[in-house]
Each structure stands twice: as structure tokens, then as C-alpha cells.
Design a protein around this motif. Structure first.
Motif, PDB file in Angstrom:
ATOM      1  N   GLN A 141      57.946  15.730 -30.326  1.00 32.49           N
ATOM      2  CA  GLN A 141      57.440  16.623 -31.296  1.00 32.49           C
ATOM      3  C   GLN A 141      56.017  17.019 -31.333  1.00 32.49           C
ATOM      4  O   GLN A 141      55.838  18.041 -31.990  1.00 32.49           O
ATOM      5  CB  GLN A 141      58.032  16.301 -33.050  1.00 32.49           C
ATOM      6  N   ILE A 142      55.406  16.153 -30.859  1.00 28.34           N
ATOM      7  CA  ILE A 142      53.766  16.394 -31.017  1.00 28.34           C
ATOM      8  C   ILE A 142      53.057  16.758 -29.681  1.00 28.34           C
ATOM      9  O   ILE A 142      51.678  17.008 -29.680  1.00 28.34           O
ATOM     10  CB  ILE A 142      53.167  15.080 -31.761  1.00 28.34           C
ATOM     11  N   LYS A 143      53.585  16.429 -28.736  1.00 23.00           N
ATOM     12  CA  LYS A 143      53.005  16.359 -27.250  1.00 23.00           C
ATOM     13  C   LYS A 143      52.378  17.572 -26.708  1.00 23.00           C
ATOM     14  O   LYS A 143      51.538  17.647 -26.103  1.00 23.00           O
ATOM     15  CB  LYS A 143      53.901  15.770 -26.090  1.00 23.00           C
ATOM     16  N   SER A 144      53.382  18.972 -27.285  1.00 26.81           N
ATOM     17  CA  SER A 144      52.642  20.131 -26.882  1.00 26.81           C
ATOM     18  C   SER A 144      51.711  20.723 -28.003  1.00 26.81           C
ATOM     19  O   SER A 144      51.462  22.031 -28.022  1.00 26.81           O
ATOM     20  CB  SER A 144      54.181  21.040 -26.793  1.00 26.81           C
ATOM     21  N   ARG A 145      51.318  19.943 -28.888  1.00 31.51           N
ATOM     22  CA  ARG A 145      50.711  20.538 -30.275  1.00 31.51           C
ATOM     23  C   ARG A 145      48.874  20.392 -29.586  1.00 31.51           C
ATOM     24  O   ARG A 145      48.743  19.632 -28.905  1.00 31.51           O
ATOM     25  CB  ARG A 145      50.917  20.074 -31.448  1.00 31.51           C
ATOM     26  N   ASN A 146      48.097  21.219 -30.352  1.00 31.09           N
ATOM     27  CA  ASN A 146      46.873  21.291 -29.901  1.00 31.09           C
ATOM     28  C   ASN A 146      45.980  20.205 -30.877  1.00 31.09           C
ATOM     29  O   ASN A 146      44.689  20.243 -30.853  1.00 31.09           O
ATOM     30  CB  ASN A 146      46.066  22.517 -30.050  1.00 31.09           C
ATOM     31  N   TYR A 147      46.499  19.215 -31.363  1.00 33.05           N
ATOM     32  CA  TYR A 147      45.896  18.175 -32.211  1.00 33.05           C
ATOM     33  C   TYR A 147      45.977  16.902 -31.368  1.00 33.05           C
ATOM     34  O   TYR A 147      46.577  16.727 -30.337  1.00 33.05           O
ATOM     35  CB  TYR A 147      46.719  17.966 -33.533  1.00 33.05           C
ATOM     36  N   LYS A 148      44.903  15.980 -31.861  1.00 31.95           N
ATOM     37  CA  LYS A 148      45.006  14.693 -31.540  1.00 31.95           C
ATOM     38  C   LYS A 148      45.806  13.792 -32.374  1.00 31.95           C
ATOM     39  O   LYS A 148      45.440  14.020 -33.601  1.00 31.95           O
ATOM     40  CB  LYS A 148      43.669  14.298 -30.960  1.00 31.95           C
ATOM     41  N   PHE A 149      46.587  13.008 -31.938  1.00 31.14           N
ATOM     42  CA  PHE A 149      47.563  12.215 -32.747  1.00 31.14           C
ATOM     43  C   PHE A 149      47.184  10.885 -32.527  1.00 31.14           C
ATOM     44  O   PHE A 149      47.409  10.260 -31.303  1.00 31.14           O
ATOM     45  CB  PHE A 149      48.974  12.455 -32.563  1.00 31.14           C
ATOM     46  N   ILE A 150      46.964   9.982 -33.555  1.00 32.11           N
ATOM     47  CA  ILE A 150      47.107   8.497 -33.386  1.00 32.11           C
ATOM     48  C   ILE A 150      48.157   7.999 -34.155  1.00 32.11           C
ATOM     49  O   ILE A 150      48.639   8.432 -35.432  1.00 32.11           O
ATOM     50  CB  ILE A 150      45.621   7.952 -34.276  1.00 32.11           C
ATOM     51  N   LEU A 151      48.959   7.135 -33.512  1.00 32.05           N
ATOM     52  CA  LEU A 151      50.082   6.681 -34.149  1.00 32.05           C
ATOM     53  C   LEU A 151      49.635   5.259 -34.646  1.00 32.05           C
ATOM     54  O   LEU A 151      49.075   4.421 -33.923  1.00 32.05           O
ATOM     55  CB  LEU A 151      51.119   6.299 -32.863  1.00 32.05           C
TER      56      LEU A 151
END
Length: 425
Positions: free
Chosen positions: A272-282
Motif C-alpha cells: 500500500q505504500i511502496k508507490s507513494r512519494n513518502y519515506k516510510f519507517i516501519l
């Protein structure tokens, strides 16, 4: 109706209310003006809006609508292509709604119901949906759009908004949690989060520097590692990660908290998040596994070992009191008949920690460091107490409250702040 002519912004969670307002503006006779006005007031009250509620509502729809144009502009800014012309088409419709004088709808009610909604005075209650910072951001957008005279100016304004703040839940919120509802994995905003800043964490400068360097590389698009912060409890591991979020939020960093029992859903979260332009920390707090728990296998596959490559906009940050994450027994070092390849089993368990490229140790502070933490926190809170008396009280406190740690120091200062006879500057 005009709402049916929308191209990019036609699908919205507020479509029913938006459609009712648009229908009334277009002279539809079947609309209930009292019910529609009530729904607009309830929506605005839940979000903490004031002033022109119609403008704030439209700004909210634009700020939260994830479509081909808004997601392309998030964090990156202006884009090229036909999508801009399609956005202009929709903005022209929104501008018509924006410019509509709500007083004209009062003929339907025989009063001044809608006139009141153009200059609504809030009760002062907090938003139930998001915090004041987000509320103010949307209301400021409404004010900017109200001054724009052409759809092209709307295009410029919305492009700037998506670039600076993002779009939808990922744009408006910093942190998220994962829930499984009816078999569907959902990423939901955390509306009220603890505000911690690196400057608030006394000591541990080398640890914070290492964490900042890795996060800085990640945010800038350079190679970065998964991080494991391990060591004694109450030493600031979790607070350091929370502070990192606040430091880099404005540069597109977001954080998703995941618990151990949710590890089997990690791949669905990433999709759900891999194509967004943000950087995500799990973010995985207090990570550890007992011998009988096998959830660590899901995590191993995600970090390194699965067929699907972890996307470049996702990292894993975890905290643990255990260096190797999995409980170890003396029997792990012995050959036991039940397992013909006992050493292989032990290595399988311990290999999880080795998949974190950066490991940072947080140990309990020495007595002198503990004193510095107490004094620093007391000064920050404006507590007036002789240094000798303050440190003596702190020593008594830590002896009966879990020993020396940063957490103990914070709890001691909180105790002083709550005492009636504490003197403040």
C-alpha cells in the motif's frame, strides 16, 4: 450535475454531502436544505473548522483526495503531462462552487441558515478527527483558494500544497497504526502522538548522531540501513525514534507502528505504500521473541531473504532490550538429542538481529550522567530547588523506582511538577 462532470476528484469520501450542496446550488427541488446544512455543521465541528464552513469543506476534499494528479505532485511538486489539463477542468468546477454565495440558499429555508455558515464561530472544542495543526493547514488553503481568480491559480496553489504537505492521510498525518478489519489490512492515522524532539533527550549524543546519519541518508534517497536500537530499559530508545519522525516529517518521512502479531501483514502494508512519494519507517517497539514464537520468520523474509525486494522508500526501525531479539538459553549452546542440528537452529534464531545493518546500544547512564539528566530536565521545566536538595531527592526516587535511567529521571521531574509546594521560575 456538476459533480458528475468531475474527472480526477469525482471519488471522495464526502461525495454525498458535496452532491447535496451542489444539487441545491443548481436548483434541485428534492434536496432537504435543513438536513444538508446540519450535515455540513456536524462535519465542520468534527474537524474543528470555523469561518466559511463551505470553503473549509471544499479545501478538505481537495487536500484529502488521492488521485493521479495529487499523488504525482506530493512531495515532488509540479509535474508535466495531460493530467494538469484534467486537474484544471476539475478546479474550474470547484471554483464555481467556491464562488457561490450561500445566502442565495436561504430562500429555501426562509431564514438565514446558510448565511450563518459563511461566518461560523467555533465552540472552541478540539477536532475529533485531527489536530489543530492540520485543521489550520486546511483552513489556510481555503483562504488561499478564495483569493485565486483563475483555475490556473488554483492549479498552482494545489500543486504547492501537495508538494509541501502531501495528500490524503499520508500527507496530513505523521504516524499510523495497522488494523485488520474483516480480513482487510488497513493503515490508519494516529491522531494524537507524543511530541518528542532530539534536543529533549539528554546525553546519548553518539547514539543520536548515528541514528540521524542513517535517517538523513534515507530521506535524501541515499542507501540506508534498517536500524536496531537495543539496550537497557528506559534509556531513550523509543523516544529517539519518535524524535526522528518529528525532525524529518516535513521532508516526507512517515512512520507506521507494527506489533509482533501483525508481522504476517507486513507485505500487505508495504504493497500500500511502496508507490507513494513518502519515506516510510516501519516502527517495531520492544521487539523480542520467546523460543516458541515464530513471528520472527515473517520479519526475516521481509528484511532480507524473500523473493520480493523491499522497496527503497521503506526501512525498519526496531527497539529491544535484547541484543539478539530472541531469548537464548544455556541449552542453546549445548548439543541436545531432540535436535540433530542444534547449532543450525540457534543460528536461524540469531540471524534476525544480523539483518539490521545499523545496531545502536543504549546503556544505563552512569551516576554522574544521571545527575546531568536530572539537572537539565529541572532547568527545562523551570523547577527552582537547590541543586544539592534536587539531586538528593532524585537519588531517593531512583532507589525506589527502578534504578538509574533516563525514564526514571523524567518520572522524578514529573513527580516534582505535580507537587503543590514545588517552586517554579
Amino acid at each position: 450535475m456538476k459533480i458528475d462532470e468531475l474527472i480526477l476528484y469525482r471519488e471522495t469520501e464526502c461525495r454525498e454531502l458535496l452532491g447535496s450542496m451542489a444539487a441545491m446550488m443548481e436548483g434541485e427541488k428534492d434536496c432537504d436544505p435543513f438536513r444538508t446544512a446540519g450535515e455540513l455543521v456536524e462535519f465542520s465541528a468534527a474537524h474543528g473548522f470555523k469561518g466559511n464552513l463551505w470553503h473549509s469543506f471544499l479545501a478538505y476534499v481537495l487536500a484529502t483526495n488521492e488521485n493521479a494528479f495529487s499523488t504525482a505532485c506530493e512531495i515532488r511538486g509540479a509535474v508535466k503531462g495531460t493530467v494538469n489539463a484534467l486537474a484544471l477542468h476539475d478546479f474550474a468546477i470547484f471554483k464555481e462552487w467556491f464562488d457561490y454565495d450561500l445566502k442565495e440558499l436561504d430562500d429555501r429555508t426562509g431564514g438565514r441558515i446558510f448565511s450563518l455558515l459563511e461566518d461560523y464561530e467555533s465552540t472552541g472544542a478540539h477536532s475529533k478527527v485531527f489536530n489543530r495543526r492540520i485543521r489550520d493547514r486546511i483552513q489556510t488553503l481555503a483562504e488561499i483558494l478564495a483569493l485565486a481568480e483563475e483555475p490556473e491559480q488554483w492549479l498552482e496553489a494545489m500543486t504547492g500544497f501537495y508538494r509541501d504537505f502531501g495528500v490524503g492521510k499520508f500527507g496530513l498525518h505523521k504516524a499510523f497504526r495497522v488494523e485488520n478489519r474483516d480480513g482487510e489490512t488497513q493503515i490508519l492515522p494516529i491522531k494524537n502522538i507524543e511530541h518528542v524532539y532530539l534536543e529533549d533527550l539528554v546525553g546519548y549524543e553518539a547514539q543520536k548522531k548515528k541514528l540521524v546519519e542513517n535517517t538523513e541518508a534515507f530521506v535524501e534517497g541515499r542507501p540506508a540501513n534498517n536500524c536496531l536500537l537495543f539496550g537497557d530499559s528506559g534509556t531513550g530508545k523509543s523516544s529517539s525514534i519518535k524524535a526522528i519522525l518529528h525532525k524529518y516529517y516535513d521532508r516526507g518521512l512517515r512512520m507506521i507502528e507494527i506489533y509482533k502479531y501483525q508481522f504476517q501483514d507486513i507485505s500487505k502494508v508495504i504493497s500500500q505504500i511502496k508507490s507513494r512519494n513518502y519515506k516510510f519507517i516501519l516502527y517495531m517497539d520492544d521487539l523480542s521473541f520467546e523460543e516458541f514464537e515464530v513471528e520472527y520468520k515473517y520479519l526475516k523474509a521481509i528484511i532480507e531473504g524473500g523473493l520480493e525486494v523491499r522497496p527503497g522508500n521503506v526501512l525498519i526501525y526496531a527497539t529491544s532490550n535484547r541484543r539478539h531479539l530472541i531469548r537464548e538459553n544455556f541449552s542453546d549452546k549445548e548439543e541436545v538429542r531432540e535436535d540433530m542440528h542444534r547449532s543450525d537452529t540457534v543460528q536461524e534464531k540469531l540471524s534476525l538481529a544480523s539483518r539490521f545493518g545499523v545496531t545502536i546500544y543504549y546503556g544505563r547512564p552512569e551516576p554522574e550522567e544521571f545527575k546531568k539528566i536530572v539537572l537539565s530536565l529541572a532547568r527545562r521545566e523551570g523547577i527552582r530547588m537547590p541543586e544539592e536538595e534536587l539531586l538528593l531527592e532524585a537519588n531517593r526516587w531512583e532507589l525506589s523506582h527502578g534504578g538509574i535511567s533516563g525514564r526514571t529521571a523524567v518520572q522524578f521531574i514529573t513527580y516534582l511538577k505535580g507537587k503543590k509546594n514545588t517552586d517554579f521560575t
